[in-house]
Scaffold this motif. Structure first.
Motif, short mmCIF file in Angstrom:
data_model
loop_
_atom_site.label_atom_id
_atom_site.label_comp_id
_atom_site.label_asym_id
_atom_site.label_seq_id
_atom_site.Cartn_x
_atom_site.Cartn_y
_atom_site.Cartn_z
N GLN A 43 -24.02 -41.44 4.24
CA GLN A 43 -24.58 -41.22 2.90
C GLN A 43 -25.26 -42.48 2.38
O GLN A 43 -24.71 -43.58 2.47
N ASP A 44 -26.45 -42.32 1.81
CA ASP A 44 -27.20 -43.46 1.26
C ASP A 44 -27.37 -43.37 -0.25
O ASP A 44 -28.12 -44.15 -0.83
N THR A 45 -26.65 -42.43 -0.88
CA THR A 45 -26.92 -42.13 -2.29
C THR A 45 -25.62 -41.99 -3.08
O THR A 45 -24.76 -41.19 -2.69
N PRO A 46 -25.46 -42.75 -4.16
CA PRO A 46 -24.27 -42.56 -5.01
C PRO A 46 -24.19 -41.12 -5.49
O PRO A 46 -25.22 -40.47 -5.67
N GLY B 104 -37.81 -39.22 4.17
CA GLY B 104 -36.87 -39.11 5.28
C GLY B 104 -36.52 -37.66 5.57
O GLY B 104 -37.00 -36.74 4.92
N LEU B 105 -35.68 -37.48 6.57
CA LEU B 105 -35.26 -36.15 6.98
C LEU B 105 -33.87 -35.87 6.43
O LEU B 105 -32.95 -36.66 6.62
N ASP C 110 -38.65 -28.61 -2.37
CA ASP C 110 -39.30 -28.86 -1.08
C ASP C 110 -38.81 -30.21 -0.56
O ASP C 110 -39.16 -31.25 -1.10
N LEU C 111 -37.96 -30.16 0.48
CA LEU C 111 -37.38 -31.40 1.01
C LEU C 111 -38.40 -32.24 1.75
O LEU C 111 -38.14 -33.40 2.05
N VAL D 216 -30.67 -38.44 0.54
CA VAL D 216 -31.97 -38.32 -0.14
C VAL D 216 -32.52 -39.68 -0.58
O VAL D 216 -33.45 -39.75 -1.38
N GLY D 217 -31.94 -40.77 -0.05
CA GLY D 217 -32.53 -42.08 -0.27
C GLY D 217 -32.37 -42.63 -1.67
O GLY D 217 -33.22 -43.39 -2.14
N GLY D 218 -31.28 -42.27 -2.33
CA GLY D 218 -30.99 -42.87 -3.63
C GLY D 218 -31.47 -42.09 -4.82
O GLY D 218 -31.32 -42.55 -5.96
#
Ligand SMILES: [Ca+2]
Ligand SMILES: [Ca+2]
Length: 291
Positions: A42-45, A263-264, A257-258, A245-247
């Protein structure tokens, strides 16, 4: 001979590990013992609250911290650390394991519950990800449910039901659709509301062993996975996705729309290298012994 001894020790340890419980605990160590590499962190709080009480109701929040996985013969092993608030928020896992599927979610799917999945209609996954099956997970006052759904024929079936947080943790459950699992919902570590730096400190969550023939109908060479948490009606997206989701903050009701999220937001589970298969090592050990 000394080389052989090393291989034998590894094989014996692996054999012991493969008999461990699926209990949703000690996830990192168990993943290592089962030959499951760490696939995403995970990259997101968490924007859905950070649970701190340690109860199985995960009071105050939901989060996803990391995922491990491997395809071991016809078995898909997937472990994730995290916790799901006991308020009927939904934890969705989508699998792309075969031809066909829905890169854009249709509006007439069946999730085996109240079809909250259709409140996500129009959700566009990253290019290259078109899920064919999935799992819908929820827990709340008096009820816990895991459903398996098929996006190809738009059917669903129950994997497991129980009475709510008081029935957690669950260990070594052999459920419907070929899904065995353990779930401990009491994580208080990992990400919090302001930082994702400690994601890998979480060690509780979900351990799945999925019979691929039973679940997908057709085994596959690799399986792409996206996992995320929504509101109970699935109309509001958190920011707890794996891959992350990069933060970003909660995707809410706006982001559908992802491809618009850097990123993926999926990860890929691949077959274990032939030489690393548990029985393969044991066999190698036996052959070397006979020399
Ligand atoms: Ca946490
Ligand atoms: Ca993306």
């Amino acid at each position: 001979m000394h080389k052989c001894m090393g291989v034998c020790v590894v094989a014996v340890l692996a054999g012991v590990a493969s008999g461990q419980l699926l209990d949703g605990q000690n996830i990192a160590a168990d993943a290592a013992a089962r030959g499951m590499p760490l696939l995403t962190v995970q990259d997101t709080p968490t924007g859905f609250g950070n649970a701190t009480g340690g109860g199985q109701d995960s009071a105050g929040g939901s989060e996803l911290n990391a995922a491990w996985g491997v395809i071991d013969g016809g078995t898909l092993r997937l472990s994730m650390t995290g916790n799901l608030e006991g308020n009927f928020n939904k934890f969705w896992i989508f699998f792309d394991s075969m031809a066909g599927g829905q890169n854009v979610l249709a509006n007439d799917n069946n999730d085996g519950g109240f079809n909250e999945i259709n409140n996500m209609a129009g959700l566009t996954f990253d290019a290259g990800f078109a899920p064919n099956h999935g799992l819908r997970i929820e827990v709340g006052g008096g009820f816990l449910g895991i459903n398996a759904f098929n996006l190809l024929d738009k059917t669903a079936q129950s994997v497991w039901t129980a009475g709510g947080p008081s029935d957690l943790p669950i260990a070594n459950a052999v459920g419907g659709a070929g899904v065995s699992f353990g779930w401990d919902n009491s994580n208080v570590l990992g990400v919090d509301g302001s930082s994702a730096a400690d994601a890998l400190t979480a060690d509780k969550g979900w351990e799945f062993e999925i019979d691929m023939a039973a679940f997908f109908g057709s085994p596959s060479g690799e399986v792409k996975v996206t996992a995320f948490i929504t509101s109970g009606d699935a109309g509001f997206f958190s920011n707890q996705f794996l891959a992350g989701v990069g933060g970003l903050g909660n995707l809410g009701t706006d982001v559908r729309d992802l491809n618009q999220v850097a990123g993926l937001q999926y990860f890929t589970i691949v077959p274990a290298p032939a030489g690393a298969a548990l029985f393969g090592l044991a066999g190698l050990c036996a052959v070397r012994r006979r020399r």
